[in-house]
Design an enzyme around this catalytic site. Structure first.
Site, PDB file in Angstrom:
ATOM      1  N   GLU A  75       0.862  -1.181   0.000  1.00  0.00           N
ATOM      2  CA  GLU A  75       0.000   0.000   0.000  1.00  0.00           C
ATOM      3  C   GLU A  75       0.896   1.228   0.000  1.00  0.00           C
ATOM      4  OE1 GLU A  75      -3.810   1.334   2.731  1.00  0.00           O
ATOM      5  OE2 GLU A  75      -1.985   0.734   3.747  1.00  0.00           O
ATOM      6  N   ASP A  89      -4.819  10.270  10.296  1.00  0.00           N
ATOM      7  CA  ASP A  89      -3.512   9.758  10.697  1.00  0.00           C
ATOM      8  C   ASP A  89      -3.080  10.250  12.064  1.00  0.00           C
ATOM      9  OD1 ASP A  89      -2.574   8.046   8.587  1.00  0.00           O
ATOM     10  OD2 ASP A  89      -2.629   9.815   7.307  1.00  0.00           O
TER      11      ASP A  89
END
Lengths: 281, 386
Positions: A49, A60
């Site tokens: 990924e 995040d």
């Protein structure tokens, strides 16, 4: 090279765990990528990924946010992502993880066309909800890309059923309330219920668990939910920051996670685990 | 409530937040029709916040501008010194109905943080406010106020260390604590239903302007002017006037003279996706959000509410941008002429309103929403010994 979806299904059908490591694109360390990709394959990666940094990565945690900030300071651009995809596509199937705006501003058709041409076969957009995804799915379908939707902890199961039916390639199941890399706190969420609901709605779709998978224990827990595999990000980024040539260390950590996942899968299936130095291909 | 304004709006958020946004949407739909909720909000707006606020004729400022009459909608007189309390009270009551124990908020100038801190104290919530480190430096008095009100102020040290990053941090907190926490978003931005929710809670400004104008001068003003950062005082001013012939002018921050974008998302930005909604955004060609610049922390934001994006597109509202120096000039004029220290945010609107007044006849009237008072800005403005 197979697509991410093909590789995931093949792994599942062979009763091997799906293991997808994450690599944030950063121009300053682009040279390390071939060695990293090779090490990750050896460690049992099913696909890779790639992350395209965004200025405001709200899903995040601190580690990946700081990494994205540095990558942007180094001048990392969309073209670097395409370069990276072309670099690793012969070794591993490639997924992209990013946020909506970089793709939207470039134009969905153009973004998806360029990604497909560079060897990306699945796209994950961290801030794209089911409700907003219709245009995106259509554009991705049109270019032969899988638009992967995320599902998250929730009270009911109606929503995850809808997401499982709408996602393409696989279902990305967020393991907990929190951002990437967050340390576990509060009551652990019962993901088994969600995995069962997703399977009931879309029996053949592979399910991978991400957010918070960073060692053997969390890998085992993820597989115990009934999911098909794990996505590993923050811990690998932490290693990449510490080592100028991080391939070996990243591979070693991913191997532990992959082996633990394989053992947990074997236990779930009631069979014996593969030898610990197993290879996935 | 609409998810979209034309193509703008929506809810671009991590999946973890979707159930919470649906819960909020649902709770607000019920609450806004509930007579008990409405009368409680009305009561607190009157007895706690100080509504209605006066509509004041700025006679000497009008003479200075030379032209149309300038009237000020005095939101600066509200408790806490800004319009932010209108929204904070409504969302605070809503959070209590939803059974949340904790409030979080972002703040730029600190005004929304102060409003949230006050409501948190008055309604008994644990309260945490995220504020960019740069804004903490330039809006010290508000940090102190929040702390005295029992709120924990969290310094945000990432990115540009301003409002944008405070919103990022608040969203991350909410993703983690969504079951117990209400995110009291302070502007008409963010994912659905926030832009509509905040607009409905701020529309009291425009409704009062309508009523008070008819009372004060027997008709509606020819123009209403408000500053636009995220755009909550502006949408509150404009929305009740949309179906009237009143001209509407939104004023953004152009930043220091010569800065390429300032913080003027509508006049210098392009459509993009930031903080959960599709709207106008200051971004580069790769879709990365740009750093902004403005003397006013409350306008220093790269995005804007999606309804403004739509009102710009339809042409119903005109948007212009005013420089730091121009806003400072208007600040001083209002102080000297009327004895009112405006916040630097509405000082932008004031400057644009004076420019408009000059072009109009004396029998016309322009209403400017004075969204906050300027005590917090004394350090920014600097001494004035003349």
């Amino acid at each position: 090279m197979a697509t991410v979806a093909e590789a995931f299904r093949a792994a599942r059908d062979a009763r091997r765990p799906i293991v997808m490591p994450y690599w944030l694109i950063d121009r300053a360390r682009h040279r390390e990528l071939p060695a990293v990709a090779t090490a990750l394959v050896r460690a049992g990666a099913t696909a890779i990924e790639l992350g395209l940094p965004f200025s405001d990565p709200i899903a995040d945690g601190p580690v990946l946010e700081a990494a994205a900030g540095r990558a942007r300071e180094h001048g990392t651009r969309f073209a670097d992502l395409l370069d990276a995809a072309r670099t690793v596509r012969s070794v591993l199937p490639v997924a992209l993880l990013t946020y909506a705006n970089p793709l939207w501003v470039r134009g969905l058709a153009r973004s998806f066309r360029e990604l497909r041409a560079a060897g990306v076969s699945a796209v994950i957009v961290a801030d794209l909800s089911l409700e907003e995804s219709r245009t995106w799915r259509r554009a991705a379908d049109h270019q032969g890309l899988d638009l992967v939707l995320l599902a998250a902890p929730q009270r009911g199961t109606e929503r995850i059923r809808r997401i499982a039916r709408a996602t393409r390639g696989f279902l990305y199941l967020v393991s907990r309330y929190g951002t990437t890399g967050a340390s576990a706190r509060g009551a652990e969420v019962d993901l088994r219920r969600l995995v069962r609901a997703a399977r009931a709605a879309a029996a053949t779709i592979p399910i991978a668990v991400g957010f918070g998978v960073r060692d053997a224990a969390s890998s085992r827990r993820a597989i115990a939910t009934g999911a098909d595999g794990v996505i590993v990000g923050t811990i690998l980024e932490e290693i990449a920051e510490r080592h100028p040539h991080p391939a070996a260390a990243m591979g070693a950590t991913l191997r532990e996670i992959a082996v633990a996942a394989d053992r947990a899968l074997a236990e779930r299936d009631g069979r014996r685990a593969r030898p610990s130095r197993f290879r996935t291909r | 409530m609409p998810r979209r304004y034309g193509p703008f709006g929506g809810a671009f958020v991590p999946e973890t937040l979707v159930p919470a946004l649906e819960e909020l949407d649902d709770a607000w739909r019920r609450a806004r029709r509930d007579p008990e909720f409405r009368s409680e909000l009305r009561r607190l707006s009157r007895t706690y916040a100080g509504r209605p606020t006066p509509l004041y004729f700025a006679r000497r400022l009008t003479r200075r501008a030379g032209g149309a009459e300038i009237w000020l909608k005095r939101e600066d007189l509200l408790h806490g010194g800004a319009h932010k309390i209108n929204n904070a009270l409504g969302q605070g009551l809503l959070a209590r109905r939803m059974g949340k124990r904790r409030l979080i908020a972002e703040t730029g100038a600190g005004q929304h943080g102060v409003a949230t801190a006050m409501v948190g104290a008055a309604l008994g919530f644990e309260t945490e406010v995220y504020m960019g480190e740069r804004d903490i430096e330039r809006q010290r008095p508000n940090v102190r106020r929040m702390e005295l009100l029992g709120t924990h102020v969290v310094a945000v040290r990432t990115g540009s260390r301003t409002l944008k990053d405070a919103i990022n941090a608040a969203l991350r907190d909410w993703i983690t604590n969504v079951r117990t926490t209400h995110y009291l978003l302070g502007s008409a931005v963010g994912p659905h239903p926030y832009p509509t929710l905040v607009r409905e809670l701020q529309s009291v400004i425009g409704e009062e302007i309508r009523r008070q104008s008819l009372h004060a001068f027997g008709r509606l003003p020819s123009m209403a002017v408000a500053c636009v950062g995220g755009g909550s005082n502006a949408i509150g001013t404009f929305h009740p006037l949309l179906s009237t012939p009143v001209e509407l002018l939104g004023v953004e921050a152009a930043g220091p003279r010569g800065h390429p974008v300032g913080a003027a998302s509508l006049t210098r930005g392009r459509p993009g996706i930031l903080h959960g909604s599709y709207s106008y955004v200051l971004e580069d060609g790769e879709g990365q959000i740009l750093d902004t610049a403005s003397i006013s922390a409350g306008l220093d934001y790269a995005g804007v509410g999606p309804e403004h994006a739509w009102l710009k597109t339809t042409g119903r509202v005109r948007y212009v941008a005013v420089h730091d120096g121009e806003a400072l000039a208007a600040f001083r004029w209002l102080a000297r002429d009327e004895g009112i220290l405006p916040a630097l945010e509405p000082a932008h609107a004031l400057y644009a309103a004076m420019r408009e007044a000059r072009r109009r006849r004396p029998n016309e009237r322009i209403v400017v929403t004075l969204s906050g008072r300027g005590d917090k800005d004394l350090e920014q403005v600097g001494g004035d010994r003349r």
